[in-house]
Design an enzyme around this catalytic site. Structure first.
Site, PDB file in Angstrom:
ATOM      1  N   SER A   1       0.905  -1.292   0.324  1.00 12.35           N
ATOM      2  CA  SER A   1       0.043   0.177   0.098  1.00 12.35           C
ATOM      3  C   SER A   1       0.804   1.294   0.075  1.00 12.35           C
ATOM      4  O   SER A   1       1.851   1.137   0.634  1.00 12.35           O
ATOM      5  CB  SER A   1      -1.061  -0.030   1.267  1.00 12.35           C
ATOM      6  OG  SER A   1      -1.844  -1.066   1.242  1.00 12.35           O
TER       7      SER A   1
HETATM    8  N1  SAH Z   1      -1.011  -4.725   4.038  1.00 12.55           N
HETATM    9  C1  SAH Z   1      -0.233  -4.615   2.776  1.00 12.55           C
HETATM   10  C2  SAH Z   1      -0.824  -4.694   1.582  1.00 12.55           C
HETATM   11  C3  SAH Z   1      -1.273  -5.991   0.824  1.00 12.55           C
HETATM   12  S1  SAH Z   1      -2.196  -5.880  -0.568  1.00 12.55           S
HETATM   13  C4  SAH Z   1       0.888  -3.880   2.886  1.00 12.55           C
HETATM   14  O1  SAH Z   1       1.427  -3.549   3.885  1.00 12.55           O
HETATM   15  O2  SAH Z   1       1.374  -3.122   1.835  1.00 12.55           O
HETATM   16  C5  SAH Z   1      -3.594  -6.647  -0.030  1.00 12.55           C
HETATM   17  C6  SAH Z   1      -3.406  -7.917   0.194  1.00 12.55           C
HETATM   18  O3  SAH Z   1      -4.703  -8.549   0.695  1.00 12.55           O
HETATM   19  C7  SAH Z   1      -3.189  -9.103  -0.851  1.00 12.55           C
HETATM   20  O4  SAH Z   1      -1.934  -9.726  -0.426  1.00 12.55           O
HETATM   21  C8  SAH Z   1      -4.044  -9.974  -1.016  1.00 12.55           C
HETATM   22  O5  SAH Z   1      -3.740 -11.170  -1.386  1.00 12.55           O
HETATM   23  C9  SAH Z   1      -4.638  -9.941   0.422  1.00 12.55           C
HETATM   24  N2  SAH Z   1      -6.194 -10.523   0.342  1.00 12.55           N
HETATM   25  C10 SAH Z   1      -7.165 -10.262  -0.360  1.00 12.55           C
HETATM   26  N3  SAH Z   1      -8.330 -10.970  -0.037  1.00 12.55           N
HETATM   27  C11 SAH Z   1      -7.689 -11.519   1.167  1.00 12.55           C
HETATM   28  C12 SAH Z   1      -8.412 -12.413   2.156  1.00 12.55           C
HETATM   29  N4  SAH Z   1      -9.875 -12.498   2.136  1.00 12.55           N
HETATM   30  N5  SAH Z   1      -7.923 -12.815   3.138  1.00 12.55           N
HETATM   31  C13 SAH Z   1      -6.393 -12.389   3.406  1.00 12.55           C
HETATM   32  N6  SAH Z   1      -5.728 -11.534   2.550  1.00 12.55           N
HETATM   33  C14 SAH Z   1      -6.433 -11.329   1.487  1.00 12.55           C
END
Ligand code: SAH
Length: 301
Positions: free
Chosen positions: A148
């Site tokens: 993010s």
């Molecule tokens: N928190 C991260 C952002 C990751 S992007 C950061 O620090 O930058 C969002 C993530 O959510 C992705 O890796 C995706 O695989 C995950 N995601 C989407 N749906 C999900 C679910 N139902 N359970 C767990 N993770 C999920």
């Protein structure tokens, strides 16, 4: 070292050598165009300005925390991490510029700013993109997912902390660990952080990224975050890092009364929502701003 520093023995001096690939290079001028760039942010974004300024301007020293810049003057002392060995001064200076920009973008919570200052975002970025680690953009982390953008990470945590307990957070839950960056920031602001990721290789990536930081209070979980983690609920705060058409009921149920859940909601058009649990059967919802996240998906992969 202050109390939080003791509680979270995340010493960057103890970082294992991850190779020169992780040395933060000068920020690139351009911005990556990936999800999670809040539209509100896009208008007033000085990402490349900030980066360029930090690479040209005098870099005064490796001390983290008491950032002496106008925008972050009120920042409380950072839970002190030492900068990484490879480029302590460069990485610290560039990160300070990022925090200054966050303050200009409206992030007011000094503890959040301090945590953003403390966590070395470049250690969560893949080698080819490390030069962009401190611009205000989301960046690809593989598997069609992104880390993010700094603004939205700070914003969501700030909103979650603005609770009736003066920002105190014992147990928080993050849905969507990705590369583990936001979990690391959260670890400085909550006693216990649980983070769930549904894509196995990303769950493993987060483990790899976080291991050298030796953060004792993060628990990474592989699974479907839409189900939450009933066995350790309730949570004082919940953050979703992926957007669903609605917030899963299980997560609402796992929020402590008085707790705050912050989530992007929507499909093509998404908004950041704040949901506060008022009582056993009562939740309030507020819409904060437009945003752009990767989709929340059920099941595991
Ligand atoms: N928190 C991260 C952002 C990751 S992007 C950061 O620090 O930058 C969002 C993530 O959510 C992705 O890796 C995706 O695989 C995950 N995601 C989407 N749906 C999900 C679910 N139902 N359970 C767990 N993770 C999920």
């Amino acid at each position: 070292m202050n109390k939080e520093g003791k509680r979270f023995p995340l010493s960057l001096a103890e970082l294992s050598d991850r190779g020169s690939r992780k040395t933060p290079a000068e920020p690139a001028g351009g911005r990556a165009r990936t999800p999670q760039t809040a539209t509100r942010n896009a208008a007033g974004n000085h990402a490349s300005d900030g980066g360029e300024r930090s690479q040209r301007g005098p870099v005064t020293g490796p001390v983290l925390g008491n950032a002496g810049t106008a925008g972050v003057k009120r920042a409380s002392p950072v839970p002190v991490f030492q900068a990484d060995r490879q480029a302590p001064v460069v990485s610290d200076g560039i990160r300070r510029a990022m925090v200054e920009r966050l303050a200009q973008q409206g992030i007011r919570d000094t503890k959040v700013l301090a945590a953003m200052q403390a966590v070395p975002r470049h250690l969560f970025i893949e080698p080819a993109l490390v030069s962009q680690a401190y611009i205000d953009a989301s960046l690809p982390i593989g598997h069609h997912q992104t880390i993010s953008q700094p603004y939205i990470v700070a914003r969501m945590i700030e909103v979650m902390r603005d609770n009736g307990w003066g920002g105190k957070l014992d147990r928080v839950l993050e849905i969507g660990t990705g590369c583990g960056y936001q979990a690391a920031v959260l670890s400085l602001l909550a006693t216990e952080v649980y983070s769930i990721e549904r894509i196995r290789p990303l769950h493993e990536l987060a483990k790899t990224n976080l291991r050298p930081l030796r953060i004792a209070n993060i628990r990474l979980q592989f699974g479907d975050g839409m189900l939450g983690l009933a066995q350790v609920a309730p949570f004082d705060g919940i953050i979703l890092a992926a957007a669903g058409l609605e917030v899963p009921t299980a997560l609402l149920e796992q929020l402590r009364i008085g707790g705050r859940l912050v989530a992007p909601v929507g499909g093509r058009h998404q908004v950041l929502q704040l949901i506060e649990r008022k009582s056993k059967f009562d939740w309030s919802t507020a819409t904060l701003e437009d945003c752009h996240f990767v989709p929340l998906r059920p099941g595991t992969a």
